[in-house]
Each structure stands twice: as structure tokens, then as C-alpha cells.
Write an enzyme that holds these catalytic residues in place. Structure first.
Site, PDB file in Angstrom:
ATOM      1  N   ASP A  43      -9.776 -50.410  14.692  1.00 27.44           N
ATOM      2  CA  ASP A  43     -10.040 -49.072  14.748  1.00 27.44           C
ATOM      3  C   ASP A  43     -10.943 -48.353  13.964  1.00 27.44           C
ATOM      4  O   ASP A  43     -11.781 -47.471  14.443  1.00 27.44           O
ATOM      5  CB  ASP A  43      -8.755 -48.304  15.053  1.00 27.44           C
ATOM      6  N   GLY A  44     -10.750 -48.639  12.652  1.00 29.37           N
ATOM      7  CA  GLY A  44     -11.666 -47.961  11.704  1.00 29.37           C
ATOM      8  C   GLY A  44     -13.163 -48.197  12.139  1.00 29.37           C
ATOM      9  O   GLY A  44     -14.007 -47.461  12.144  1.00 29.37           O
ATOM     10  N   GLU A 114     -10.026 -36.800  14.989  1.00 27.42           N
ATOM     11  CA  GLU A 114      -9.465 -35.430  14.459  1.00 27.42           C
ATOM     12  C   GLU A 114     -10.266 -34.785  13.127  1.00 27.42           C
ATOM     13  O   GLU A 114     -11.045 -35.644  12.717  1.00 27.42           O
ATOM     14  CB  GLU A 114      -7.984 -35.420  14.063  1.00 27.42           C
ATOM     15  N   ASP A 143       0.434 -28.160   3.630  1.00 29.37           N
ATOM     16  CA  ASP A 143      -0.393 -29.082   2.771  1.00 29.37           C
ATOM     17  C   ASP A 143      -1.612 -29.203   3.498  1.00 29.37           C
ATOM     18  O   ASP A 143      -2.668 -29.679   2.740  1.00 29.37           O
ATOM     19  CB  ASP A 143       0.262 -30.529   2.665  1.00 29.37           C
ATOM     20  N   ALA A 151      -7.720 -38.918  22.390  1.00 33.83           N
ATOM     21  CA  ALA A 151      -7.873 -40.267  21.952  1.00 33.83           C
ATOM     22  C   ALA A 151      -7.125 -40.400  20.474  1.00 33.83           C
ATOM     23  O   ALA A 151      -6.965 -41.396  20.160  1.00 33.83           O
ATOM     24  CB  ALA A 151      -9.456 -40.641  21.888  1.00 33.83           C
ATOM     25  N   THR A 154      -2.823 -40.307  18.953  1.00 37.17           N
ATOM     26  CA  THR A 154      -1.738 -41.295  18.456  1.00 37.17           C
ATOM     27  C   THR A 154      -2.036 -41.864  17.011  1.00 37.17           C
ATOM     28  O   THR A 154      -1.510 -42.460  16.394  1.00 37.17           O
ATOM     29  CB  THR A 154      -1.925 -42.827  19.506  1.00 37.17           C
ATOM     30  N   ALA A 155      -2.954 -41.076  16.176  1.00 40.53           N
ATOM     31  CA  ALA A 155      -3.254 -41.672  15.018  1.00 40.53           C
ATOM     32  C   ALA A 155      -2.847 -40.549  14.119  1.00 40.53           C
ATOM     33  O   ALA A 155      -1.633 -40.454  13.926  1.00 40.53           O
ATOM     34  CB  ALA A 155      -5.003 -41.641  14.744  1.00 40.53           C
ATOM     35  N   SER A 159       1.353 -39.164  13.013  1.00 41.94           N
ATOM     36  CA  SER A 159       1.910 -39.487  11.944  1.00 41.94           C
ATOM     37  C   SER A 159       2.460 -38.092  11.175  1.00 41.94           C
ATOM     38  O   SER A 159       3.399 -37.974  10.645  1.00 41.94           O
ATOM     39  CB  SER A 159       1.078 -39.927  10.849  1.00 41.94           C
TER      40      SER A 159
END
Length: 254
Positions: A43-44, A114, A143, A151, A154-155, A159
Site C-alpha cells: 500500500d505504501g 489523510e 497529540d 479510502a 481503514t489506515a 488506528s
């Protein structure tokens, strides 16, 4: 008539071996003559490929040869022409980030997943949040905070305990990262046409960085974000492995 393909791959040994094999089997039209870019990696690397080829707007068909492959199809050598001919397009509309820095410079960047703000030191960030010119949170102590596309939901967004957004929902997820004040605010779901502004309060004492996917700008003062209507990319997926179904199924993972 088969599509003219251009192959790109991450630098891993496995991806480079696949690159040579596929070029030998199917040829390589080169980027200037290609109809489709075929990306080999995780994915990266897919995000790198999308950023690299945004101006040309070619559809991208990915095959997983990396650690994470949420944006990829399964890797198979055979019948690639037929798979690409049957593939279903998914339209990705990136976020456009415009950053003002302490030095007075303006930096722009694009994010398919994002835009995230993060504190640079041990001290919490203090951020003012505005939507379409109206202040919604006078001071968020945290923070960091992020704004995610469907899209990308979910990344990093997931988290940070943000919501998973269906593709085509025309919404964005705004998710705080370790919020301290206000106590009960845990984020928002926004119409995709919303113009978002984050202002860093006391930015000299409490420095903050802004990142669009993997592109980071440090020591920021203000960030304006909007969804792009001009720059879009098409990801191609096998019908039995489409991204919309995977995002839906992700909501039931335990």
C-alpha cells in the site's frame, strides 16, 4: 484490443523479480504511451505511485508484493490483460493541503489517505478547528488530529479509533489523536465539500507538524484542507476483490 501497460515496482527483491517477469511476458509501453499503470508492491508503494502519476491521471492496477495490500489485487502472472479488461474502477478524490509555516512560507501537498497534524515535542498541541470559516472547536488539546478520505479511513484513521467510511459516501472523517480537552469530543463525520482549517495555538512553545500521506511539513501555523474535484485517480480492482467490499467487510473484523 489490449491495454498498453507500464509496470512500476517497489525496491524489494520480490517486486523487482516480478517486474522483470511481467515486462518479459507483456512488454512495457512506457509511461508516455501507456493506458494503465501496473504497480507491484504494498500500500505504501501504491500511494507513491498515485502521487507520482496524478498529473497524467492514468488508471492504476496494483498487485500485492508487499506487507500490506489493502489497495492491491492478488499477484498472479497469467491472464493479466484479461484481468485488467474486467477490472472495476474506483474513483479516489484526494485532499488538498495548504500549510502556512512559522517561517512565512506556504506549502501545498496532496493526500489520498489523510492529512494529519502531530505534536513535535513532549507538550500537547493546542489546535483551533474551523469548518467553512466558522469556528467549531476554540481549543482542542491533543497529540494531534487528522482528516481522512473514505479510502484512507481503514489506515491511520482506524488506528486512532476513527470511523470506517464507505466509498462513495461523500464524507470525510475528522479524528482526534489522544484528545485531552474537550473530554467528550471524539471526532466528526463531515460532508466532503467542507473546507477545514486547523490553527495551531502557541505554535512557538507547542510546535506541530502536518503530513499529507507521507509528505511532512514541520513548524506549522495553519493548515487549510479541501477535497479536490479536479485531481482524481482511478484504482482498478478485480470484480471479486473490489475495494468497496473490503472496506465494508473491515467493519466486521474482530
Amino acid at each position: 484490443m489490449s491495454q498498453r501497460l507500464h509496470f512500476v515496482a517497489s525496491k524489494t527483491e520480490e517486486a523487482q523479480a516480478a517486474l522483470n517477469l511481467l515486462r518479459e511476458r507483456y512488454g512495457d509501453a512506457g509511461i508516455d504511451a501507456a493506458d494503465v499503470v501496473v504497480a507491484l508492491g504494498g500500500d505504501g508503494f501504491m500511494l507513491q505511485t498515485l502521487h507520482r502519476h496524478t498529473t497524467r491521471g492514468l488508471p492504476v492496477y496494483g498487485m500485492k508484493l508487499g506487507t500490506v495490500g489493502f489497495l492491491m489485487n492478488q499477484y498472479r502472472v497469467d491472464a493479466l490483460d484479461e484481468r485488467i479488461a474486467r477490472a472495476q474502477p474506483t474513483v479516489l478524490r484526494p485532499l488538498m493541503m495548504e500549510v502556512q509555516t512559522e517561517s512565512g512560507s506556504t506549502v501545498t501537498a496532496t493526500a489520498f489517505n489523510e492529512v494529519s497534524l502531530l505534536r513535535q515535542t513532549k507538550q500537547a498541541a493546542h489546535v483551533r478547528v474551523s469548518l467553512n470559516g466558522a469556528v467549531k472547536l476554540e481549543e482542542l488539546v491533543c497529540d494531534g488530529i487528522l482528516l481522512s478520505t473514505p479510502a484512507g479511513s481503514t489506515a491511520y484513521n482506524l488506528s486512532a479509533h476513527g470511523p470506517i467510511l464507505p466509498l462513495g459516501s461523500n464524507v470525510l472523517a475528522m479524528t482526534p489523536i489522544s484528545p485531552f480537552r474537550p473530554r467528550r469530543w471524539r471526532g466528526a463525520i463531515l460532508p466532503s465539500a467542507t473546507e477545514v482549517r486547523f490553527e495551531v495555538l502557541d505554535h512557538y512553545k507547542r510546535p506541530v507538524s502536518a503530513t499529507a500521506d507521507s509528505y511532512e511539513v514541520r513548524d506549522i501555523v495553519e493548515v487549510a484542507i479541501r477535497e479536490s474535484r479536479e485531481r482524481v485517480m482511478n484504482l482498478l480492482f478485480d470484480p471479486e476483490h473490489n475495494l468497496e467490499d473490503r472496506i465494508l467487510n473491515e467493519q466486521f473484523e474482530v
